[in-house]
Design an enzyme around this catalytic site. Structure first.
Site, mmCIF file in Angstrom:
data_model
loop_
_atom_site.group_PDB
_atom_site.id
_atom_site.type_symbol
_atom_site.label_atom_id
_atom_site.label_comp_id
_atom_site.label_asym_id
_atom_site.label_seq_id
_atom_site.Cartn_x
_atom_site.Cartn_y
_atom_site.Cartn_z
ATOM 1 N N ASP A 89 -20.876 -1.857 -15.377
ATOM 2 C CA ASP A 89 -21.611 -1.215 -16.456
ATOM 3 C C ASP A 89 -22.973 -1.866 -16.704
ATOM 4 O O ASP A 89 -23.951 -1.183 -17.013
ATOM 5 C CB ASP A 89 -20.783 -1.259 -17.746
ATOM 6 C CG ASP A 89 -19.676 -0.208 -17.747
ATOM 7 O OD1 ASP A 89 -19.591 0.569 -16.773
ATOM 8 O OD2 ASP A 89 -18.903 -0.161 -18.726
ATOM 9 N N GLY A 90 -23.038 -3.192 -16.571
ATOM 10 C CA GLY A 90 -24.304 -3.882 -16.804
ATOM 11 C C GLY A 90 -25.373 -3.428 -15.827
ATOM 12 O O GLY A 90 -26.528 -3.194 -16.212
ATOM 13 N N GLN B 282 -30.079 -6.587 -22.647
ATOM 14 C CA GLN B 282 -30.732 -7.009 -21.404
ATOM 15 C C GLN B 282 -32.227 -7.248 -21.538
ATOM 16 O O GLN B 282 -32.784 -8.077 -20.838
ATOM 17 C CB GLN B 282 -30.478 -5.964 -20.302
ATOM 18 C CG GLN B 282 -29.002 -5.818 -19.943
ATOM 19 C CD GLN B 282 -28.761 -4.760 -18.884
ATOM 20 O OE1 GLN B 282 -29.593 -3.880 -18.654
ATOM 21 N NE2 GLN B 282 -27.611 -4.827 -18.225
ATOM 22 N N ASN C 77 -27.384 2.130 -24.354
ATOM 23 C CA ASN C 77 -26.324 1.683 -25.259
ATOM 24 C C ASN C 77 -26.791 1.477 -26.691
ATOM 25 O O ASN C 77 -26.307 2.129 -27.613
ATOM 26 C CB ASN C 77 -25.720 0.372 -24.753
ATOM 27 C CG ASN C 77 -24.431 0.575 -23.982
ATOM 28 O OD1 ASN C 77 -24.020 1.709 -23.745
ATOM 29 N ND2 ASN C 77 -23.800 -0.506 -23.592
ATOM 30 N N ASP D 138 -26.568 -10.878 -40.099
ATOM 31 C CA ASP D 138 -27.020 -11.541 -38.878
ATOM 32 C C ASP D 138 -27.889 -10.615 -38.041
ATOM 33 O O ASP D 138 -28.544 -11.047 -37.095
ATOM 34 C CB ASP D 138 -25.826 -11.992 -38.042
ATOM 35 C CG ASP D 138 -25.084 -13.166 -38.677
ATOM 36 O OD1 ASP D 138 -25.623 -13.755 -39.629
ATOM 37 O OD2 ASP D 138 -23.971 -13.480 -38.222
ATOM 38 N N THR E 8 -18.840 1.895 -27.783
ATOM 39 C CA THR E 8 -17.730 1.053 -27.310
ATOM 40 C C THR E 8 -18.216 -0.326 -26.875
ATOM 41 O O THR E 8 -17.443 -1.097 -26.297
ATOM 42 C CB THR E 8 -17.011 1.733 -26.135
ATOM 43 O OG1 THR E 8 -17.971 2.104 -25.137
ATOM 44 C CG2 THR E 8 -16.267 2.971 -26.601
ATOM 45 N N ALA E 9 -19.476 -0.633 -27.136
ATOM 46 C CA ALA E 9 -20.035 -1.925 -26.741
ATOM 47 C C ALA E 9 -20.175 -2.828 -27.971
ATOM 48 O O ALA E 9 -19.223 -3.012 -28.726
ATOM 49 C CB ALA E 9 -21.373 -1.708 -26.028
ATOM 50 N N TYR E 10 -21.358 -3.382 -28.197
ATOM 51 C CA TYR E 10 -21.583 -4.332 -29.295
ATOM 52 C C TYR E 10 -21.245 -3.714 -30.648
ATOM 53 O O TYR E 10 -20.686 -4.368 -31.536
ATOM 54 C CB TYR E 10 -23.038 -4.787 -29.250
ATOM 55 C CG TYR E 10 -23.373 -5.995 -30.109
ATOM 56 C CD1 TYR E 10 -22.387 -6.729 -30.771
ATOM 57 C CD2 TYR E 10 -24.701 -6.412 -30.237
ATOM 58 C CE1 TYR E 10 -22.710 -7.828 -31.542
ATOM 59 C CE2 TYR E 10 -25.036 -7.517 -31.011
ATOM 60 C CZ TYR E 10 -24.042 -8.217 -31.661
ATOM 61 O OH TYR E 10 -24.362 -9.307 -32.425
ATOM 62 N N SER E 11 -21.561 -2.447 -30.827
ATOM 63 C CA SER E 11 -21.286 -1.769 -32.095
ATOM 64 C C SER E 11 -19.804 -1.831 -32.456
ATOM 65 O O SER E 11 -19.435 -2.061 -33.609
ATOM 66 C CB SER E 11 -21.751 -0.310 -32.011
ATOM 67 O OG SER E 11 -21.449 0.390 -33.197
#
Length: 288
Positions: free
Chosen positions: A68-69, A242, A142, A172, A183-186
């Site tokens: 994914d990255g 990124q 994303n 923060d 589905t990532a950081y969120s």
């Protein structure tokens, strides 16, 4: 004749044997391969070399080898041209990669036969403005994150939806996510899971210093404007985890839906919910 761009993975295909095999298969089946100049040199095929932007523009689709990255980085570059992307997974199960390596040639046969669909994914645009002047523009698949960066203290983020004041978050940081990024950081910050076929924006504060702060979902026709209210007005803008940009005094960030989408090739009947269920199960197992 199909023109197919290939973006290798130097970490997982160090000797480039996998890339060479894919090139051979495509050429044996009447296709034309496009590589950027660095990658063409590595496989000793300068006849396949193109400037990166030309490869993105002229390919009928692009094979991306990695996880994914890798796909996130490619999507930011390729989405401008709306060229379809086929993600080939070389690692663990991801949300974006479409096929496993062992199924690649079957997938290519289906694509050559026209047996595929295109799934559009909303892209984000983040504009940095200082004294009413647009100074930088970024695009992400994303999320867009504004955080305190290396500082240990919290920051205060005055947030507007269009011209309407929403809240000032002492936190923060804050995440503006697309449905793909839900589905990532969120998600880690407590945000909702959204099917990526939708088109909307998710606003999620990171570790807010108040109990009432929750995620807010807004229309893709609305814009989010964020101003830093901390004393030194410094923070970090990060795109898809990124790309980074140091925010300066009096900078504000406006996030909205981009004018173009990322296009992903779909070949199988595996739904977003199938992948979600499997991925969440993995997360639970890893915690145990």
């Amino acid at each position: 004749m199909k023109k197919i761009g290939i973006i290798p993975n130097f970490t997982k295909d160090k000797d480039m044997n996998l890339t060479k095999k894919i090139i051979s298969w495509i050429e044996d089946h009447g296709g034309k391969v496009l590589l950027n100049e660095v990658e063409a040199k590595k496989v000793h095929r300068q006849d396949l070399a193109y400037k990166s932007y030309k490869m993105y523009k002229e390919s009928d689709f692009i094979i991306v080898l990695g996880g994914d990255g890798t796909l996130l980085g490619v999507a930011r570059k390729v989405a401008w041209y709306e060229t379809p992307i086929l993600g080939v997974n070389l690692g663990r199960l991801g949300f974006l990669t479409e096929v496993e390596l062992g199924d690649l040639y079957i997938a290519l046969e289906k694509i050559f036969a026209g047996e595929y669909t295109i799934e559009k994914r909303m892209m984000l645009e983040a504009v940095v403005i200082n004294n009413n002047v647009q100074v930088e523009t970024f695009y992400g698949l994303n999320d867009v994150v504004i955080s305190k960066g290396a500082f240990l203290r919290m920051i205060r983020l005055k947030t507007y939806i269009d011209d309407h004041y929403l809240d000032s978050y002492s936190a923060d940081g804050i995440i503006i996510s697309s449905p793909t990024g839900s589905t990532a950081y969120s998600l880690s910050a407590g945000g909702p899971i959204v099917n990526p076929k939708n088109s909307l924006l998710i606003i999620t504060p990171i570790s807010p210093h108040t109990l009432h702060a929750r995620s807010v979902i807004i229309s893709d026709k609305e814009k989010v404007c964020i101003e830093l209210e901390n004393e030194d007005n410094e923070g970090m803008l990060t795109i898809d985890g990124q790309q980074g940009y140091r925010l300066k005094k009096e900078d504000k960030v406006v996030v909205s839906k981009a004018d173009f989408c990322a296009n992903f090739i779909k070949l199988n009947n595996i739904t977003f919910y199938d992948v979600l269920r499997k991925k969440l199960s993995e997360m639970i197992i890893n915690k145990e």
